[in-house]
Scaffold this motif. Structure first.
Motif, PDB file in Angstrom:
ATOM      1  N   VAL A   1      14.235   8.714  22.967  1.00  0.00           N
ATOM      2  CA  VAL A   1      15.298   7.851  23.488  1.00  0.00           C
ATOM      3  C   VAL A   1      16.196   7.327  22.379  1.00  0.00           C
ATOM      4  O   VAL A   1      17.067   6.501  22.608  1.00  0.00           O
ATOM      5  CB  VAL A   1      14.730   6.648  24.294  1.00  0.00           C
ATOM      6  CG1 VAL A   1      13.983   7.140  25.501  1.00  0.00           C
ATOM      7  CG2 VAL A   1      13.879   5.777  23.424  1.00  0.00           C
ATOM      8  N   GLU A   2      15.980   7.815  21.168  1.00  0.00           N
ATOM      9  CA  GLU A   2      16.749   7.293  20.035  1.00  0.00           C
ATOM     10  C   GLU A   2      18.247   7.483  20.231  1.00  0.00           C
ATOM     11  O   GLU A   2      19.050   6.702  19.735  1.00  0.00           O
ATOM     12  CB  GLU A   2      16.329   7.994  18.738  1.00  0.00           C
ATOM     13  CG  GLU A   2      15.138   7.320  18.063  1.00  0.00           C
ATOM     14  CD  GLU A   2      14.577   8.162  16.933  1.00  0.00           C
ATOM     15  OE1 GLU A   2      13.827   7.595  16.135  1.00  0.00           O
ATOM     16  OE2 GLU A   2      14.882   9.374  16.871  1.00  0.00           O
ATOM     17  N   ASP A   3      18.618   8.563  20.932  1.00  0.00           N
ATOM     18  CA  ASP A   3      20.041   8.836  21.092  1.00  0.00           C
ATOM     19  C   ASP A   3      20.658   8.144  22.284  1.00  0.00           C
ATOM     20  O   ASP A   3      21.844   8.288  22.527  1.00  0.00           O
ATOM     21  CB  ASP A   3      20.265  10.352  21.244  1.00  0.00           C
ATOM     22  CG  ASP A   3      19.804  11.095  20.010  1.00  0.00           C
ATOM     23  OD1 ASP A   3      19.331  12.231  20.157  1.00  0.00           O
ATOM     24  OD2 ASP A   3      19.933  10.519  18.918  1.00  0.00           O
ATOM     25  N   ASN A   4      19.879   7.422  22.997  1.00  0.00           N
ATOM     26  CA  ASN A   4      20.412   6.754  24.178  1.00  0.00           C
ATOM     27  C   ASN A   4      21.209   5.530  23.741  1.00  0.00           C
ATOM     28  O   ASN A   4      20.685   4.643  23.078  1.00  0.00           O
ATOM     29  CB  ASN A   4      19.237   6.334  25.074  1.00  0.00           C
ATOM     30  CG  ASN A   4      19.685   5.794  26.401  1.00  0.00           C
ATOM     31  OD1 ASN A   4      20.749   5.189  26.502  1.00  0.00           O
ATOM     32  ND2 ASN A   4      18.893   6.012  27.433  1.00  0.00           N
ATOM     33  N   PRO A   5      22.498   5.470  24.084  1.00  0.00           N
ATOM     34  CA  PRO A   5      23.330   4.367  23.579  1.00  0.00           C
ATOM     35  C   PRO A   5      22.934   3.001  24.126  1.00  0.00           C
ATOM     36  O   PRO A   5      23.323   1.983  23.574  1.00  0.00           O
ATOM     37  CB  PRO A   5      24.747   4.735  24.049  1.00  0.00           C
ATOM     38  CG  PRO A   5      24.539   5.667  25.182  1.00  0.00           C
ATOM     39  CD  PRO A   5      23.279   6.403  24.935  1.00  0.00           C
ATOM     40  N   ALA A   6      22.142   2.988  25.191  1.00  0.00           N
ATOM     41  CA  ALA A   6      21.780   1.686  25.747  1.00  0.00           C
ATOM     42  C   ALA A   6      20.730   0.963  24.924  1.00  0.00           C
ATOM     43  O   ALA A   6      20.527  -0.234  25.096  1.00  0.00           O
ATOM     44  CB  ALA A   6      21.265   1.876  27.176  1.00  0.00           C
ATOM     45  N   VAL A   7      20.056   1.708  24.043  1.00  0.00           N
ATOM     46  CA  VAL A   7      18.979   1.084  23.272  1.00  0.00           C
ATOM     47  C   VAL A   7      19.093   1.433  21.804  1.00  0.00           C
ATOM     48  O   VAL A   7      19.811   2.345  21.417  1.00  0.00           O
ATOM     49  CB  VAL A   7      17.594   1.558  23.768  1.00  0.00           C
ATOM     50  CG1 VAL A   7      17.324   1.067  25.166  1.00  0.00           C
ATOM     51  CG2 VAL A   7      17.482   3.066  23.698  1.00  0.00           C
TER      52      VAL A   7
ATOM     53  N   ASN B   1      17.332  -3.446  23.594  1.00  0.00           N
ATOM     54  CA  ASN B   1      18.610  -3.283  24.264  1.00  0.00           C
ATOM     55  C   ASN B   1      19.720  -3.380  23.212  1.00  0.00           C
ATOM     56  O   ASN B   1      19.715  -4.276  22.385  1.00  0.00           O
ATOM     57  CB  ASN B   1      18.750  -4.408  25.294  1.00  0.00           C
ATOM     58  CG  ASN B   1      20.001  -4.296  26.116  1.00  0.00           C
ATOM     59  OD1 ASN B   1      21.050  -3.840  25.637  1.00  0.00           O
ATOM     60  ND2 ASN B   1      19.920  -4.724  27.346  1.00  0.00           N
ATOM     61  N   SER B   2      20.650  -2.429  23.247  1.00  0.00           N
ATOM     62  CA  SER B   2      21.692  -2.409  22.213  1.00  0.00           C
ATOM     63  C   SER B   2      22.503  -3.682  22.126  1.00  0.00           C
ATOM     64  O   SER B   2      23.113  -3.974  21.113  1.00  0.00           O
ATOM     65  CB  SER B   2      22.659  -1.247  22.466  1.00  0.00           C
ATOM     66  OG  SER B   2      21.969  -0.051  22.559  1.00  0.00           O
TER      67      SER B   2
END
Lengths: 526, 312, 317
Positions: A270-276, A503-504
């Motif tokens: 999930v590292e590439d998920n912009p939400a986190v 959460n980002s």
């Protein structure tokens, strides 16, 4: 003779209508949760913004709200919200003031003075002063909490903002030990009414506990009377309880929560998920194998050396963290540490030598059976199974796996000594060395899982605690490592890093020991 | 997870209804003159795929030690979570430790099938004894058997298992015994229902009047009637046992490592299954196929049993 | 009516020995479990004396019979004690959990009925046809899926692949009905997948049996259309099995859809039971067992009554 069908049909129709409506309603409900929106007054590009809700994922319910009950990170995070800590230990191993101003000793650790802030109140109106701290420590000692620390201290009120603390033995590291085991102070009035179990916590922390449920978690609301003006920034702090680790990650990426902590390998996809975003805790600790040095097969140092020689630490850490790119290390410290010295790595990966040692010890026994205690979480079980395979390469050695649930681990392994070799389910912290090493290796110490008792080690640990400058500390640490490498009470196989999935939109996230975030500092970006 | 197998007709409803159910069967059994005999069964075909799968599975489980080229289930044959390759051991990939998935599935079959068979036997023993005594002697014995059956079925099976395993410890014998206890209420009811309808037949009444001993009657006359009834339900109950063992492992109370079991393999891969699905794909599919086969077999047997009953 | 009351009475009376055995059994089991409540509360660093003190104040050191009678006496007055860690009244907590599980169970049952019954009727209309066979295979397949596999698959589809529903959690309907339904969707679906397959088979099998009865042949001979026969004449007798099975199903789900609640973090009875057993929260375990037995007895009374109402040939014994 035949009954009329009409009532039946109507019932069926009504049921169908309700059911269909329900199904449709769920589909038409608002789309997936967005990460917590902040209902702020004015969005600003710089500077914290007030408002919003912070939700942290926990893996289980809290055991006790007693200020002295420090059992795990999840208890600590919730207590931090209600009590705020006197002192914190940050990533680099420094003491950081919390609700207290300072805890200092002028005489090398013989006596200490705790300095409090003026005008701090508990949420029930009681005053947060030295009397309150003394009362708390007395109650904690009486109720049996804090691992013996409270019982070993004598406290005396100097004035409302100053408390003198005298440990029974001079201890230059007391500040760290208090930050670790006695940081929380509850309102004396509420604590006095505690009954058998203190379950209505009143503190002076950034949040006030509003509701708590053993399956759904807690809800805390902002304490408007908090001593640090302007904080906490968020209106509400919540915990949610999710048992399954994969589901925990999913909950955060989906917006059901804002923060969780875990192993870095849980978050790789999930590292590439912009939400986190993922943040690692820089200070590491050791993942290790422990031996019962007091009784059983491994009370013989040769047996422990033999086991170490049979291990392949690279394979162990790769299986543990499901990452074939990792390399293990049988050295207590990471190579970036000032205390790192390759000569203190414990010898591993030499099967021939291991077999030799085993043949020496076994005498005329055909086979030797040993019990390997395993804490039952998937990553621990598979690492232990691998360890079993590695050890059984030694001809004549049989290893039996004994699975123990995490809740029973402490009682079985620590208190009952019911193991010979074990896979330590947590991490032996290395920060700060002046408390963690004594905790692990001093005779009778709190975290001395291995029952290790060696006069030279005890003397070295005394030196470590009394050390007044960095050079003396380094010197003592080197000696500790030397003794560990010779006596092999533990075999570290990897440096452990924990990571937080956040959460980002969370800003100003300060991660401190033991894997918690400081709830009053966090704010949510627009 | 179903507590009782899907009913297929006369023998399905709980004991209160079994007597009423016989009313239905009687109606269906009577044929008007000139009419074709009724076929009650819908699935007339033998489920060949199910039989083949189960045979292969049992064969593999029995001969596992002698299969050439199959690594031991404890042996590390490569890195962890390797994708399938062309060797026999690696054909289904490796698990989180690096052991052969195929090997662990086959040896896991031993465990799962052993659990299924032994727990069924335990359940059958308890069920037949209690049900027989209750159905034969009626009155007090029947009340006692009712209480036993109700006690066992009042509690959700998984909870009962959790409590038992928590107290007795999670080992192969304790889990098997606990499973046997949990499923026995099904067999108690079925047995009692069948016994009650069997002993009302005239030849039994006559034999009792003539002084035949109870035990002899129970074993020689009544017991054979139980076989079709119970036989139709056994495969499905076995399927349930396999699933429930898996659920126990999933919750962390199952057969401890390193003994392979399908449920255990799935639970062990739970934290890495999203990144490395190869770890659980094998056991999941095997579990599904096995349970499905048992269910199909059970359906077939049940339809045949009903057919026989309908013909008087 | 008298017969009905007597029947209800006898069912209730039957429940009493069951209740005693179950709760006494749980109390006895505690002696075999490792650890103790005191150890669980005080945790790692407490001294044995302090652990013993908490155990004594909780009545844990008494012999099994005394503990049981104390509990039973209190329970008959409606006091089920307090939970282990937070010392909340067990009854209150249990009712909260029951509400959640009841919502899931009822929604799952309704959805399963809505799915299963029409399909079964359709399949029976053309018995032996393609739809019938395909649905039969699907139902068998769904029944062969263990629930821990079902929940993972549903999560992969509805949370990871198409982010439509929350991964975990629960919002009470009193707080936000829309959110509540969103959180309930996946758990209900997970339960309904299995239950609807179950119901489908039951109804389908019974329909096929009923359709061979004489009165159906007579109706066909009279020239009644197939659909009408299906609804008015065939469905009702088939409902008797369905009623029993619904009762079993409801009882099973109320007792705890353990895996589903565990996976989706739904605060229901199943999740509570798992936690209670892991930490040996005896008051909670006893209360859950009592609840299960009560639910079981009540459901069977209802099922028997429904049975009698549906099928006039049958009278309540």
């Amino acid at each position: 003779m035949r009954r009329s069908w009409r009532p039946k049909r109507h019932i069926l129709a009504a049921v169908a209508a309700i059911g269909l409506t329900a199904l449709v309603a769920t589909g038409c409900a608002a789309p997936a949760d967005e990460p917590s929106p902040s209902n702020t007054e004015s969005p600003s590009a710089s500077g914290p913004v007030r408002g919003g809700s912070l939700t942290v994922v926990q893996s289980g319910a809290i055991n006790s709200w007693h200020p002295g009950a420090i059992s795990a990170a999840q208890t600590f995070q919730r207590q931090q919200a209600v009590y705020d800590a006197l002192l914190y230990v940050d990533d680099d191993g420094n003491i950081v003031p919390g609700i207290a101003e300072s805890l200092e000793s002028e005489d090398g650790g013989v006596t200490w003075v705790l300095t409090l802030r003026d005008g701090v109140q508990f949420s029930d109106g009681a005053t947060f002063d030295a009397e309150a701290v003394k009362f708390n420590y007395d109650v904690i000692a009486e109720d049996g909490f804090s691992g013996g620390l409270a019982q070993s201290l004598t406290t005396e009120v100097i004035d409302p903002l100053h408390l003198q603390i005298t440990p029974d033995e001079a201890d230059p590291t007391l500040a760290y030990r208090i930050a670790e085991a006695l940081p929380f102070i509850a309102s004396p009035e509420s604590l006095a009414e505690r009954g058998d179990v203190y379950n209505d916590p009143i503190g002076a922390g950034p949040f006030i506990l509003e509701s708590s449920d053993s399956q759904s978690g807690e809800r805390f609301v902002r304490n408007d009377n908090y001593w640090d003006d302007g904080k906490p920034y968020v209106d509400e702090f919540r915990t949610v309880i999710v048992s399954d680790p994969a589901q925990r990650t999913l909950t955060v990426t989906q917006g059901g929560a804002d923060s969780m902590n875990g192993y870095p390998f849980w978050f790789t996809e999930v590292e590439d998920n912009p939400a986190v975003r993922v943040e690692s805790m820089l200070s590491g600790g050791d993942r290790m194998i422990i031996f019962n040095t007091a009784s059983g097969f491994f009370s013989d140092v040769r047996a422990r050396q033999m086991a170490a020689l049979a291990m392949n630490v690279d394979e162990l850490v790769q299986a543990n963290l499901s990452d074939s790119s990792l390399t293990g290390s049988s050295n207590m410290f990471p190579d970036t540490s000032v205390y790192y010295d390759t000569q203190y790595s414990i010898p591993t990966n030499d099967l021939a030598k291991a077999q030799e040692l085993f043949d020496e010890i076994r005498g005329d026994q055909a086979t030797v059976k040993v019990k390997l205690a395993v804490p039952s979480a998937p990553e621990n079980v598979r690492t232990s199974e691998l360890l079993q395979l590695q050890l059984q390469q030694i001809e004549g050695l049989e290893v039996d796996l004994v699975q123990i649930t995490l809740t029973d681990w402490r009682g079985t392994v620590m208190d009952n000594d019911d193991y010979e070799i074990g896979f330590y389910p947590g991490v032996m912290g290395l920060n700060p060395v002046r408390t963690t090493l004594p905790n692990a290796f001093a005779t009778g110490a709190r975290e001395n899982w291995t029952n290790f008792s060696d006069p030279e080690m005890d003397e070295t640990i005394d030196r470590l605690r009394q050390a007044t400058d960095e050079a003396a500390v380094a010197d003592a640490v080197a000696d500790v490592q030397r003794i560990v490498a010779e006596q092999v009470p533990i075999v570290p196989f990897a440096i452990d890093y924990r990571a937080f999935l956040l959460n980002s939109k969370l800003q100003d996230v300060k991660l401190v020991a033991p894997y918690i975030l400081i709830s009053q500092d966090v704010w949510i970006e627009d | 997870m179903s507590q009782q197998p899907p009913p297929t007709g006369a023998t399905s409803a709980p004991q209160d209804a079994s007597r009423r159910r016989s009313a239905f069967s009687l109606t269906r059994a009577i044929q008007l003159p000139g009419q074709q005999p009724r076929r009650r069964s819908r699935h007339t075909g033998v489920p060949w795929l199910a039989v083949i799968w189960l045979s292969v599975l049992v064969l593999a489980a029995i001969t596992a030690d002698w299969i050439p080229g199959l690594p031991s289930y404890e042996e590390k044959i490569g890195g962890f979570a390797q994708p399938p390759d062309l060797s026999l051991g690696g054909i289904l990939g490796t698990d989180g430790v690096g052991r052969s998935n195929l090997s662990r599935i086959i040896y896991g079959a031993r465990i799962s099938l052993t659990i299924a068979v032994v727990s069924t036997m335990i359940g059958l023993t308890i069920g037949v004894v209690v049900g027989m005594l209750g159905g034969y002697y009626r009155r007090a014995a029947e009340s006692v058997s009712n209480v036993i059956a109700n006690t066992l079925s009042a509690l959700p099976p998984l909870l009962l298992l959790l409590a038992l395993v928590s107290a007795m410890g999670a080992t192969l014998p304790t889990i098997t015994i606990a499973l046997g206890i949990v499923i026995s209420d099904l067999y108690i009811r079925m047995t009692k229902g069948a016994v009650i309808s069997a002993i009302s037949r005239e030849y039994i009444l006559a034999a009792r009047a003539l002084g035949a001993r109870d035990l002899r009657l129970m074993v020689r006359e009544v017991m054979p009637n139980l076989i079709p009834v119970l036989g139709s339900v056994v495969p499905m109950a076995m399927a349930i046992m396999i699933i429930v063992e898996g659920s126990l492992s999933f919750l962390g109370f199952g057969i401890p490592a390193p003994t392979p079991s399908w449920g255990g393999m799935i639970a062990a891969g739970a934290d890495i299954m999203r990144t490395q699905p190869v770890v659980i794909l094998g056991p999941v599919i095997t579990l599904f196929l096995t349970v499905f086969s048992f269910n199909s077999l059970g359906d077939y047997l049940a339809s045949r049993a009903d057919g026989r009953e309908g013909k008087l | 009516m008298n017969a009905t009351l007597r029947a209800i009475g006898s069912r209730l009376i039957y429940g009493v020995p069951v209740l005693i055995i179950v709760t006494a059994g749980a109390a006895a089991l505690l002696d075999f479990m490792p650890g103790s409540p005191g150890l669980a509360i005080l945790g790692d660093s407490a001294t044995p004396e302090q652990v013993a003190r908490i155990n004594a104040s909780l009545g844990y050191d008494l012999p099994f019979w005394e503990r049981y009678f104390n509990w039973a006496g209190q329970a008959l007055q409606g006091n089920f004690g307090n939970t282990l860690f937070t010392q909340e009244p067990v009854l209150e907590v249990l009712m909260r959990r029951l509400g959640v599980t009841a919502q899931l169970a009822l929604m799952a049952m309704l959805s399963s009925l809505i799915i299963a019954v029409p399909f079964a009727l359709l399949a029976a209309l053309r018995a032996g046809g393609i739809l019938d066979r395909v649905l039969g295979v699907i139902a068998s397949a769904l029944l062969s899926l263990p629930s821990f596999v079902t929940v993972v698959l549903l999560s992969l589809i509805f949370v990871v692949a198409m982010p439509m529903f929350p991964a975990t959690g629960w919002v009470p309907p009193t707080e936000d009905l829309g959110d509540n339904l969103r959180h309930a969707f996946l758990p209900v679906l997970a339960l309904a997948v299995h239950e609807s397959a179950f119901f489908y088979r039951v109804v389908r099998t019974d329909l096929s049996g009923v359709l061979r009865e004489d009165f159906v042949t007579v109706a066909r001979a009279k020239g009644l259309p197939k659909a009408r026969i299906m609804f008015r004449h065939a469905l009702r007798p088939s409902l008797t099995s369905l009623a029993t099975v619904m009762g079993l199903s409801l009882g099973r789900m109320l007792g705890g859809a353990v895996i589903v609640e565990f996976f989706f973090s739904v605060p229901g009875i199943g999740a509570e039971a798992v936690t209670a057993v892991s930490v040996k929260d005896m008051p909670m375990i006893q209360a859950i067992m009592t609840l299960c037995v009560l639910v079981y007895v009540v459901i069977f009374i209802i099922v028997d009554l429904a049975y009698a109402w549906i099928d006039p040939r049958v009278s309540v014994r």
